[in-house]
Design an enzyme around this catalytic site. Structure first.
Site, PDB file in Angstrom:
ATOM      1  N   ASN A 267       0.836  -1.194   0.000  1.00 23.00           N
ATOM      2  CA  ASN A 267       0.000   0.000   0.000  1.00 23.00           C
ATOM      3  C   ASN A 267       0.875   1.250   0.000  1.00 23.00           C
ATOM      4  O   ASN A 267       1.618   1.511   0.955  1.00 23.00           O
ATOM      5  CB  ASN A 267      -0.898   0.032   1.239  1.00 23.00           C
ATOM      6  N   GLU A 268       0.846   1.990  -1.099  1.00 25.42           N
ATOM      7  CA  GLU A 268       1.412   3.334  -1.243  1.00 25.42           C
ATOM      8  C   GLU A 268       2.928   3.411  -1.125  1.00 25.42           C
ATOM      9  O   GLU A 268       3.483   4.500  -0.989  1.00 25.42           O
ATOM     10  CB  GLU A 268       0.752   4.322  -0.264  1.00 25.42           C
ATOM     11  N   ASP A 269       3.626   2.274  -1.207  1.00 21.77           N
ATOM     12  CA  ASP A 269       5.078   2.346  -1.122  1.00 21.77           C
ATOM     13  C   ASP A 269       5.685   2.972  -2.379  1.00 21.77           C
ATOM     14  O   ASP A 269       6.688   3.696  -2.299  1.00 21.77           O
ATOM     15  CB  ASP A 269       5.657   0.946  -0.890  1.00 21.77           C
TER      16      ASP A 269
ATOM     17  N   SER B  61      -0.466  -0.748  -4.602  1.00 20.30           N
ATOM     18  CA  SER B  61      -1.651   0.086  -4.750  1.00 20.30           C
ATOM     19  C   SER B  61      -1.350   1.441  -4.113  1.00 20.30           C
ATOM     20  O   SER B  61      -1.093   1.508  -2.905  1.00 20.30           O
ATOM     21  CB  SER B  61      -2.860  -0.551  -4.060  1.00 20.30           C
TER      22      SER B  61
ATOM     23  N   HIS C 232      -5.007   6.115  -6.072  1.00 17.34           N
ATOM     24  CA  HIS C 232      -5.576   6.651  -4.846  1.00 17.34           C
ATOM     25  C   HIS C 232      -5.871   8.127  -5.078  1.00 17.34           C
ATOM     26  O   HIS C 232      -4.953   8.936  -5.225  1.00 17.34           O
ATOM     27  CB  HIS C 232      -4.607   6.479  -3.673  1.00 17.34           C
TER      28      HIS C 232
END
Length: 848
Positions: A441-443, A491, A515
């Protein structure tokens, strides 16, 4: 030699725990007679201290700060247990399904094992050490904070969002370190079961991939078993598989001689297909796999539920646009995946019961959602969660547990991740609900932000070490262990441009998932502009609101129950580079939309009103881009977030007490099989309908235009409109809607077919500019029917019904003059509702 059935015993009674004494050695601490408390296993130190009154409830007031010492100490568990002679087998194993997190174990005072990953189960062969009689098991849990900081000091500090930076080196649920919606509670303890397992021959691993024919008329279940133990092949030991349908009817069976690696194929003619909720049924077949000795003794058995379905992630060209689609297709049918992000439903995980999991997933289904994303900052969820998703038809987007950080990739860390991923994949790969594996997530977004990823000369890709995890280690494991399921590196993520290998910004709107946080974060765009920040698949977006007033009154001391109080602000963890600023952003969106509230109850209504309107705009705008086959410009939208883990002001649409917020109702309407939307503002006039069914619908459209006091301006019942199947159909409002758009009017579109009705409203915005007269909302109970009648004399915006113990069939209503809505009530005593409160925007902003 006579062989006996495998035997399993939960070791859950008789545990004790205490704080480790740093002045003493481990043996002295464990042998000390004093200081021990009763322990719950599975459980945690925080949970037991709280249950025994040794710490205050961290969910109440600002007491979270008073329990931080617990996570900074080391803790010991001990158990004395007996082993009976008849529990012995050729192999005896102590199983630790989950240890949180840095654990050292002893059996009878001798070292047994060490663990440093919360998500890797341990199986320790103790055959030669666990004879009949009494034994002692010791477990020491070191502070994850202190151990993590020591590891960080050796390997270096890496950038991150949320929590202590040492968390990046620790394989523990990231949200335990605190997040922008959750408290900091660094739990420890045996968070999953501890078991004694004995067997002569057991099924060590079972895989059961499902393959459907091209026409879906035939299914095949390939069953691969790995056996553990000596196989007496000459005496007739067999592996037997049976497959039964949802009604219990035998469909297929296979029986053959046991081998260490065993394969079988079960054929299913005319399979009953598994469908996501709202698109068909969810029949689950039962696969029963057994190891049977020659004398008929069942030595071991495993049973699982299987859904027969075919799923694809389709990334095709989008007609008239750049880039490619991101669409999930089940059994050949493309689906718009309206859904939500899922976080752990509590910080103390042992408190989440199977019934609670089922309730939350059912609430998602009831909101017409078909996908939940298990977010990478939480846990690989309990079986009860996936059971509920399988049974209720909810697709699961499953992140691996990396969130908002530049994780390391030194050899020991990579090896731990490999063991963790292998355990997760093999446990979950049979699930019909499981739709996709996702690396993090968002890395990638964080890497871009700090210059560790990108095509610019100043970027330093060597800082993004964990790319080896997301682009090599994890996809390799997924392909080997679960080859039929899509894998996605992160993501949000955008694949490199074809033929270049160059990374592209993860926020690309034309390819991959995105996102969309320009609303709330980043630019703080008005929520009316959600249409500008759409994408091929919007996997996060959201707007904050307070939880219900009941939740706040439980969590906030009486003297602090006012808008902006210190404790109310404490229960909003949202932050940015300037600090804790959730209350400021909340105030901006509320001030942009509504006039200022003067009580906590009014502020609750105001923030929930804004969230509901924002989610209506978002889901309508994103679903509008579903369009038609070949032009699927948006394949799904997952709101951040479905649920809460404690009493908090957050982006959740269901609060920590399980109360749906107004946004839950607006999302349910926007995601209904038949839905419509209208816009009438300075930007123009538009309308559209969405038919989510697989058949063409004919509906009658009625257009109504009123002044804000209810005076009719135009009331037009048009001819029937034809709505294409699984598509968006543009509609044209009557001419009156286009005239004098600066005049504040209320527009409604009603679509009705033979079985359902959809409403859409366009009210003049921002609402703070207008005085809406008292609508004189009336609520009448029908005790005999378990319903209430809700009506208004003038237009009413955002009518919110509230009564103790009651949940209403629909809520947060827009009513026109003379309209009567009959709503069933669930949970109210005797089918009646006493003391129902009907609040609405009109009377909140402009009290009569």
């Amino acid at each position: 030699m006579t062989r006996r059935p495998a035997h399993t015993r939960l070791l859950q009674d008789g545990w004790q725990f205490r704080e480790a004494d740093p002045r003493q050695g481990d043996a002295t601490t464990f042998s000390a007679p004093d200081g021990w408390r009763v322990a719950t296993v599975p459980g945690s130190v925080h949970g037991d201290l709280l249950a025994q009154g040794a710490i205050p409830d961290p969910f109440l007031g600002r007491q979270e700060a008073e329990v931080q010492w617990v996570g900074e100490r080391d803790w010991c568990y001990r158990l004395d247990f007996d082993v009976a002679a008849d529990e012995r087998r050729e192999r005896v194993v102590l199983c630790f399904d989950g240890l949180d997190t840095f654990a050292k174990l002893w059996l009878d005072g001798e070292p047994l094992a060490e663990s440093d990953n919360m998500f890797v189960p341990l199986r320790m062969d103790v055959t030669g050490r666990l004879g009949p009689g009494r034994h002692t098991l010791w477990m020491r849990f070191d502070s994850a904070l202190h151990r993590g900081r020591a590891i960080e000091a050796h390997h270096g500090t890496h950038p991150l969002w949320n929590g202590d930076s040492s968390r990046l080196h620790v394989r523990k649920a990231p949200y335990h370190y605190g997040w922008d919606w959750g408290p900091t509670l660094l739990t420890c303890g045996p968070w999953k079961a501890v078991r004694l397992e004995a067997s002569d021959l057991r099924i060590a691993e079972l895989a059961s991939p499902v393959t459907l024919s091209a026409d879906l008329g035939h299914a095949r279940v390939d069953v691969f078993t790995t056996l553990e133990g000596a196989i007496d092949g000459g005496t007739g030991t067999e592996v037997c598989h049976t497959l039964r349908d949802a009604a219990g009817t035998l469909v297929a069976t296979h029986r053959s001689r046991a081998t260490a690696a065993h394969e079988a194929t079960l054929s299913v003619p005319t399979p009953q297909l598994w469908w996501p909720a709202g698109h068909g049924a969810q029949p689950l077949y039962t696969l029963d796999s057994r190891v049977v000795a020659a004398d008929g003794t069942v030595l071991d058995t495993q049973q699982r539920r299987l859904g027969l379905r075919r799923l694809r992630l389709v990334q095709d060209a989008v007609a008239g646009e750049a880039g490619r689609s991101f669409v999930f297709e089940v059994n050949g049918r493309a689906l718009f995946c309206g859904g939500a992000n899922w976080i752990p439903d509590d910080n103390l995980l042992h408190r989440i019961t199977p019934a609670r999991y089922r309730e939350r997933v059912q609430q998602a289904v009831d909101a017409n959602l078909v996908m939940l994303r298990v977010w990478g900052g939480g846990i690989y969820e309990d079986e009860a969660f996936y059971d509920a998703c399988d049974a209720l038809g909810v697709l699961v987007w499953q992140d691996f547990l990396f969130a908002c950080g530049l994780y390391p990739a030194y050899p020991a860390f990579v090896a731990s991740v490999e063991a963790e991923a292998r355990a997760a994949i093999t446990r979950l790969r049979h699930r019909a609900s499981l739709a996709i594996w996702c690396g993090n997530n968002e890395d990638y977004t964080l890497a871009e932000t700090v210059g560790a990823l990108g095509a610019t000369p100043s970027s330093d890709p060597t800082r993004f070490e964990a790319r080896v995890l997301y682009e090599q280690v994890l996809p390799t494991l997924c392909h080997a262990l679960d080859p039929g399921r899509p894998y996605w590196p992160g993501s949000p993520y955008t694949p490199p441009a074809a033929g270049t290998g160059q990374p592209r910004l993860s926020q690309d709107m034309t390819t991959g998932d995105r996102h969309s946080w320009e609303v709330w974060h980043q630019l703080m765009l008005p929520y009316q502009r959600y249409a500008e920040v759409g994408a091929r698949f919007v996997s996060e977006f959201g707007m904050q609101s307070h939880p219900s007033l009941a939740v706040l009154e439980q969590a906030i001391p009486a003297e602090e129950r006012f808008p902006g109080s210190r404790t109310v602000q404490w229960h909003n963890k949202a932050s940015s580079p300037v600090g804790m600023d959730g209350h400021r952003r909340l105030a901006v969106y509320r001030a942009d939309t509504l006039r200022h509230p003067d009580t906590l109850a009014a502020e609750v209504y105001a923030t929930q009103f804004v969230q509901a309107e924002a989610m209506r705009h978002a889901y309508e705008a994103f679903r509008r881009r579903w369009q038609t086959p070949g032009a699927r410009a948006c394949g799904g939208a997952l709101v951040w977030q479905l649920n809460d883990c404690w009493p908090v002001t957050s982006w959740a649409i269901i609060d920590s007490n399980g109360h749906p917020k107004p946004a839950w109702y607006t999302i349910r309407r926007a995601m209904a099989p038949l839905a419509c939307a209208v816009r009438r503002d300075d930007a123009g006039v538009s309308a559209w309908a969405v038919n989510g069914t697989d058949t063409v619908l004919t509906a009658q459209a009625r257009w109504q235009l009123l002044a804000i006091d209810g005076e009719p301006i135009d009331d037009t019942a048009t001819a029937d409109v034809v709505l294409a199947a699984n598509a968006v159909t543009p509609l044209t409002p009557p001419p009156a809607w286009f005239a004098d758009r600066t005049r504040p009017l209320i527009g409604r579109l009603t679509l009705t077919d033979s079985t359902q009705t959809a409403h859409a409203h366009a009210w003049p915005e921002p609402f703070r500019w207008h005085r809406f007269p008292d609508p004189q909302v009336r609520v009448m109970a029908e005790p005999d029917s378990g319903c209430v009648l809700v009506s208004a004399i003038r237009p009413a915006k955002g009518v919110w019904l509230d009564a103790p113990g009651a949940r209403f069939e629909d809520n947060f209503l827009d009513l026109l003059p003379g309209e009567v809505r009959r709503l069933r009530v669930h949970g109210a005593a005797s089918g009646s509702v006493h003391g129902t409160i009907a609040g609405c925007l009109n009377t909140w902003q402009d009290a009569p």
